[in-house]
Design an enzyme around this catalytic site. Structure first.
Site, mmCIF file in Angstrom:
data_model
loop_
_atom_site.group_PDB
_atom_site.id
_atom_site.type_symbol
_atom_site.label_atom_id
_atom_site.label_comp_id
_atom_site.label_asym_id
_atom_site.label_seq_id
_atom_site.Cartn_x
_atom_site.Cartn_y
_atom_site.Cartn_z
ATOM 1 N N HIS A 133 23.174 -1.149 -6.088
ATOM 2 C CA HIS A 133 23.455 -0.131 -7.099
ATOM 3 C C HIS A 133 23.816 -0.709 -8.471
ATOM 4 C CE1 HIS A 133 24.760 4.359 -7.189
ATOM 5 N NE2 HIS A 133 24.328 3.992 -8.369
ATOM 6 N N LEU A 164 13.709 13.727 -7.055
ATOM 7 C CA LEU A 164 14.905 14.535 -7.299
ATOM 8 C C LEU A 164 16.111 13.614 -7.339
ATOM 9 C CD1 LEU A 164 16.402 17.311 -7.413
ATOM 10 C CD2 LEU A 164 16.625 17.109 -4.918
ATOM 11 N N GLY A 165 16.860 13.656 -8.437
ATOM 12 C CA GLY A 165 18.116 12.916 -8.527
ATOM 13 C C GLY A 165 19.223 13.696 -7.838
ATOM 14 N N TYR A 201 27.483 8.666 -4.153
ATOM 15 C CA TYR A 201 27.406 10.062 -4.613
ATOM 16 C C TYR A 201 28.182 10.997 -3.673
ATOM 17 C CZ TYR A 201 23.508 8.173 -7.401
ATOM 18 O OH TYR A 201 22.719 7.428 -8.231
ATOM 19 N N LYS A 244 21.240 3.599 -2.058
ATOM 20 C CA LYS A 244 21.798 2.433 -2.769
ATOM 21 C C LYS A 244 23.086 1.932 -2.116
ATOM 22 C CE LYS A 244 20.111 4.755 -6.877
ATOM 23 N NZ LYS A 244 20.451 6.172 -6.666
ATOM 24 N N LEU A 284 7.649 11.287 -9.624
ATOM 25 C CA LEU A 284 8.704 12.279 -9.889
ATOM 26 C C LEU A 284 9.560 12.469 -8.647
ATOM 27 C CD1 LEU A 284 9.990 14.440 -11.690
ATOM 28 C CD2 LEU A 284 8.156 15.999 -11.008
ATOM 29 N N ASP A 309 16.159 10.766 -4.432
ATOM 30 C CA ASP A 309 16.956 9.583 -4.758
ATOM 31 C C ASP A 309 18.420 9.828 -4.380
ATOM 32 O OD1 ASP A 309 17.024 6.917 -6.440
ATOM 33 O OD2 ASP A 309 18.783 8.108 -7.022
ATOM 34 N N GLY A 323 0.800 -1.227 0.000
ATOM 35 C CA GLY A 323 0.000 0.000 0.000
ATOM 36 C C GLY A 323 0.830 1.274 0.000
#
Ligand code: A2P
Length: 318
Positions: A110, A17-18, A48, A77, A15, A43, A9
């Site tokens: 990843h 944000l990267g 990163y 990730k 949409l 995300d 659920g």
């Protein structure tokens, strides 16, 4: 905002944000601004190298009352150097600590690639371990243990081919609930999309704008552009919007999640407003004809001599 509904659920906003390539020193403001604009899906990834700063942005957004934790969807990730069973939980906990969170909504493997302990990016074949040495099934069992702690609500994969998902499904106790892959009009991934749909595995599109800000070292010569592609430019003119907005609207129109990266307030706003653009049947037909299975993120950086990996076996295609 359109959402993907998971089996339990939970709803993930399409949409997001990267944050790949969002530099420290600017990602804090980008995340705060994105949340103020209305983004409810962020995300992230350990590799990163910006999760601490994003964590500060989450902390401050919560304490300033911009948003509540339960109203945000946060993905992160597992990096390639933490695939062994004893490494997954500590890597997961580090991400939670860096992001200053009690739980993640979604945690992804990843890449289907293993690096030796402590290697962020390989410099030689000696930095790798093969999938025979550290099978994805071992990593996946450790991912399942992360769900058991209730500190991530969902787990999934990234950069996985049909073949590799098939292998995983043979032994998985928890079916992967996401595959995050490069996807845009030049790489529409229809076969993968159909396969994942048939197994109720949703997809997230990374590099939806073609990632023009990638380092030159991972760019090819004469890459085709998408923001200036005549088909996209023409459709954008018809809608009175920008090319980026058409690319984002196209991904959402197909029911896939999409995570454009931006650290620019004006572009964050435009990207968020892309959810209000509705493509016509003619637009869909024109964009469908653009597919050429073109990857911006080729994966050649894993096909280092002596690594045991090849590009063909990475994507399981020729
Ligand atoms: P910036 O962060 O300065 O806005 P991708 O999501 O495919 O990786 O692409 C990210 C790249 O696209 C970044 O260089 C980002 O720059 C740029 N970008 C993001 N949104 C837009 C937009 N609306 N128009 C043009 N370029 C954009």
């Amino acid at each position: 905002m359109k959402t993907i509904t998971f089996k339990n659920g939970d709803k993930m906003p399409l949409l997001g944000l990267g944050t790949w390539k969002s530099e420290t020193g600017e990602v804090y403001d980008a995340v705060r601004q994105a949340i103020r604009i209305g983004f409810r899906h962020i995300d992230c990834a350990a590799i990163y190298a910006n999760e601490k700063e994003i964590g500060q942005a989450f902390h401050d957004a919560f304490s300033d009352g911009d948003v509540q934790r339960e109203d945000l969807w946060i993905t992160s990730k597992l990096w390639n150097s933490s695939h062994k069973k004893g490494q997954v939980m500590p890597a997961f906990q580090k991400t939670l600590d860096d992001l200053q969170l009690e739980y993640l909504d979604l945690y992804l493997v990843h890449w289907p690639v293993v690096l030796k302990d402590g290697v962020s990016f390989p410099t030689s074949g000696a930095d790798f371990l093969t999938l025979d040495e550290v099978p994805i099934t071992e990593t996946w069992q450790a991912m399942e243990a992360c769900v058991d702690t209730q500190k991530t609500h969902h787990i999934g994969v990234s950069n996985f081919s049909i073949k590799k998902i098939g292998t995983l499904l043979q032994t998985a106790r928890i079916v992967p609930e996401m595959n995050q892959v490069e996807m845009h009009p030049l790489l529409q991934q229809n076969e993968l999309l159909d396969y994942c749909k048939s197994h109720s595995i949703p997809l997230t599109a990374y590099s939806p704008l073609g990632s023009p800000d990638r380092a030159d070292s991972i760019k090819q010569d004469n890459e085709p552009g998408m923001l200036d592609h005549p088909v996209i430019v023409n459709i954008a003119e018809n809608h009175g919007c920008t090319s980026a907005q058409i690319l984002i609207a196209w991904a959402m129109d197909r029911g896939t999640s999409v995570i454009p990266k931006s650290v620019n307030p004006g572009r964050l706003q435009l990207n968020f407003e892309a959810q209000n653009i509705h493509l016509t049947e003619d637009d869909r037909t024109s964009i469908a004809a653009m597919d050429r299975h073109y990857r911006y993120v080729t994966g050649t950086f894993w096909a280092v001599e002596g690594s045991g990996y090849t590009v063909e076996e990475l994507w399981d295609e020729r």
